[in-house]
Scaffold this active site. Structure first.
Site, short mmCIF file in Angstrom:
data_model
loop_
_atom_site.label_atom_id
_atom_site.label_comp_id
_atom_site.label_asym_id
_atom_site.label_seq_id
_atom_site.Cartn_x
_atom_site.Cartn_y
_atom_site.Cartn_z
CD GLN A 175 -2.87 1.01 0.02
OE1 GLN A 175 -3.36 -0.07 -0.29
NE2 GLN A 175 -3.08 2.09 -0.68
CG HIS A 177 -0.78 2.28 -4.35
ND1 HIS A 177 -0.88 2.09 -5.71
CD2 HIS A 177 -1.38 1.19 -3.79
CE1 HIS A 177 -1.49 0.95 -5.97
NE2 HIS A 177 -1.80 0.37 -4.83
CD GLU A 220 -8.78 2.24 -1.73
OE1 GLU A 220 -7.78 2.72 -1.16
OE2 GLU A 220 -8.89 2.20 -2.97
CG HIS A 221 -7.48 -1.84 -0.16
ND1 HIS A 221 -6.93 -0.63 -0.48
CD2 HIS A 221 -7.86 -2.42 -1.33
CE1 HIS A 221 -6.97 -0.47 -1.80
NE2 HIS A 221 -7.53 -1.53 -2.34
CG ASP A 241 -4.40 -3.95 -5.28
OD1 ASP A 241 -5.50 -3.53 -4.89
OD2 ASP A 241 -3.32 -3.71 -4.69
CG HIS A 289 -51.65 13.74 -7.61
ND1 HIS A 289 -51.35 14.99 -8.09
CD2 HIS A 289 -50.45 13.06 -7.57
CE1 HIS A 289 -50.03 15.07 -8.32
NE2 HIS A 289 -49.48 13.91 -8.01
#
Lengths: 432, 432
Positions: free
Chosen positions: B256, B259, B323-324, B357, B416
């Site tokens: 991670q 990145h 996220e993960h 991934d 209506h």
């Protein structure tokens, strides 16, 4: 109502007659709403009391509506009204329960298991506008899916005084807390929380230009809250052929027109005879309506389109992307596979829009303004989120390893590769 | 990596250590992007050529990549790479095919049929960033669900020169048109269309601050395009107990961290011994990484949290909403029902993040920045929209009429009510 013959228009004219009026909020609304939000974030409950006195001319004793008040409201309601609300609740619950998703579990390769699981959004806030008449139907459309999705906390804001019908439905939907707060200040309170109002993860519901702008602003701040969908004026398109009953169509067009002067109302038909009959019927029925003045304003900008064929009528509808699409033709169901970009579709003579607006079971919160191309009819999915899960066995990882290694190399991500190879190496050690 | 003991922190300190860094784009990016969008809308292809020369220092012969170029790229690729991409394609396709929804049809009351039907979003645009290495995995994650959802037109933009791997995967996913355009100008081109670039309904894909801002701007304009989800830096949280392998965890944290310097990396464990072992293993493994400098920057702001118990570790994760989320404990599957607010969950020792991934089958486009509370892992649903349909029989309408009438009266919507009563009256006439 203005009548046009589609074939006689140029491409540009066709696009232009169906163009929706621009929503121009103006910088003053943006700034006014930003000020309200800042005030609520700064002063909390105190700001809510001041803004409620200023905008709603009301000073409720407490911000949160008590259980006793909710019970008292229910007791005041007529049996007839309760029965109607109960029936609508039952139907809407039935349709939304059918939307509960099945978990997904797939073994994509031996030992590689991928799953999709759904969780409720934890806390949600429902906004119900005030105005001349209460909107219990909107409480049902938001409260029922929140309840069925299993949201842990559901709160509701509405400008005081809150009508008995709204409180009764809030109880039906087991809404946890109801607050005497309206307008942009209600959106701010639910997005950021105050002493009395719970902070929520996502805000749902319609409102005026201030409410819409407040929803836009809080959703652009990651500390704020997510929102349901962009808002625009309500719309109906009717596709009809010569077998349709012009009185029914006129009634459907008018029930859209009475929503507001900016309502969009369009009839598309290959039959010039029907077009004339509907235009006449609209005039006749308009005269007896209580909200005739509003409807008349909407009708002034509404449209009857004579198409060359039913096929062309369908492509006009798919191009326009109406919120509501009513199909009154010989075989409406046969057309369904061809219809696209509509929020909700009403098939045949006995399916007026007002059935879906209130009680058939479908949701009346729908994308407008051409957002039907990408947004969905509100449903259980909007009160939930999908998470994926994966579990690889040692053999599963070994099988997948060459693929991950090759791709990580191509993408120049060394550590991604090593997260796999370090495991495979250990596996090999254990085995040897 | 900084180690903290959760119990020793105050509530405020707990919130503060897990707070994500603010994304401050600055007014200059907003204005620069607005100018690029205006230029593309005004000058079309000419603007794209100028901006590509300026920002990408490239002057491709044509904006659209030809079929021949795509074929040539495929021919140049090694068999090993093609095999890896094919395997990833197969797995991702299998998992996303399993997401095809069943149509829903419910008779909520006798003669009242409500349905939910799904349609693909007609035209979608995929954005693939450039950079030091190509990202074919992202083409798979966007192209496969677009293909399986049945989107009628799928286009792809990427800054030139476009890597062979990307063109090969574009062919696998049957992407209709590929364009040599990157940055904010690519987003503008797909949102509004130019002579060469098709206008799309919705734009997907990651990018730098300019791309993210361009997506935000075009999605705030109803004439622009919808977008997939808000973007933020990538994140991983690992929950582990003393049975976990510290080398595996270190490898996952590092994959991670490589990145980017803004990657968020957090380990939560009730075992101080494991915490120390992982910290050591990270140091050891870091030394051999090609992107060590990047990873080191991310690790400087990363965190090891010692929790009191596994229960507390889980509530820290649910609060953070990573996220993960990687779970390496004795019985990871038993914890799954308790886990919430995660984009994608990786269970057990043999499920590194890099599997998901690239190639296990799940999607790697996931909500970040705490948006896991309300947003979903990217899936087939994001390339589709749900429409509702209803069809009432004459008897169905008669049964529902009293409910609709009572509610329309309560809401003061006369027309209506009349849309229903006018039909019931005709029914009664026919029968008498």
């Amino acid at each position: 109502m203005r009548t046009v013959v589609w074939q006689s228009l140029s491409k540009e004219q066709q696009a232009s007659v169906l163009e929706r009026p621009a929503i121009t909020e103006g910088a003053n609304i943006t700034a006014a709403v930003a000020e309200v939000i800042a005030q609520v974030r700064r002063d909390g409950d105190q700001a809510l009391r001041e803004l409620t006195a200023k905008f709603d001319k009301a000073s409720p004793e407490t911000i949160r509506v008590s259980e006793q008040e909710i019970e008292a409201a229910s007791a005041r309601l007529s049996e007839n009204m309760k029965q109607a609300l109960d029936q609508a609740y039952t139907n809407i619950a039935k349709f939304h329960k059918a939307q509960i998703p099945q978990p997904i579990k797939v073994e994509t390769m031996p030992g590689v298991v991928c799953e999709q699981t759904t969780r409720p959004i934890n806390t949600v806030g429902l906004y119900i506008p005030g105005g001349s008449a209460p909107l219990p139907s909107t409480v049902l459309m938001l409260g029922v899916p929140a309840q069925i999705a299993g949201c842990r906390k559901v709160v509701l804001c509405s400008p005081p005084p809150i009508a008995d019908e709204i409180l009764y439905v809030a109880k039906l939907c087991q809404i946890d807390e109801v607050y005497n707060v309206g307008g942009g200040q209600a959106i701010a309170a639910m997005a950021y929380g105050t002493e009395s109002v719970a902070k929520v993860d996502k805000i749902f519901g319609p409102g005026n230009a201030y409410v819409t702008e407040a929803k836009r602003q809080v959703s652009n701040d990651f500390r704020g809250a997510a929102i349901d969908m962009p808002a625009g004026p309500s719309e109906v398109m009717v596709i009809a052929d010569e077998t349709a009953d012009p009185d029914f169509i006129a009634a459907d067009l008018l029930s859209q027109a009475e929503h507001g002067p900016d309502s969009q109302v369009v009839l598309v038909t290959p039959s010039p005879v029907l077009a004339d009959q509907v235009t006449e019927a609209v005039k006749t029925q308009l005269s007896v309506l209580s909200r005739a003045a509003t409807a008349e304003k909407a009708l002034a900008s509404s449209l009857v389109i004579i198409s060359e064929s039913m096929t062309q009528a369908i492509s006009i509808s798919n191009f326009y992307g109406p919120e509501h699409l009513i199909v009154q033709t010989r075989n409406p169901r046969e057309l369904l596979p061809l219809l696209d970009n509509a929020g909700s579709i009403f098939l045949g003579s006995w399916s007026p829009e007002s059935a879906g607006d209130y009680a058939s079971g479908t949701n009346h919160v729908l994308p407008t303004y051409g957002y039907t191309r990408t947004y969905s009819s509100l449903g259980l999915a909007d009160f939930s989120k999908r998470m994926t899960v994966q579990e690889l066995s040692a053999e599963g990882l070994r099988g997948l390893a060459p693929t991950v290694v090759a791709m990580a190399e191509a993408e120049g991500l060394d550590a991604h590769k090593r997260a796999v190879t370090i495991r495979v190496e250990k596996l090999n050690q254990v085995e040897s």
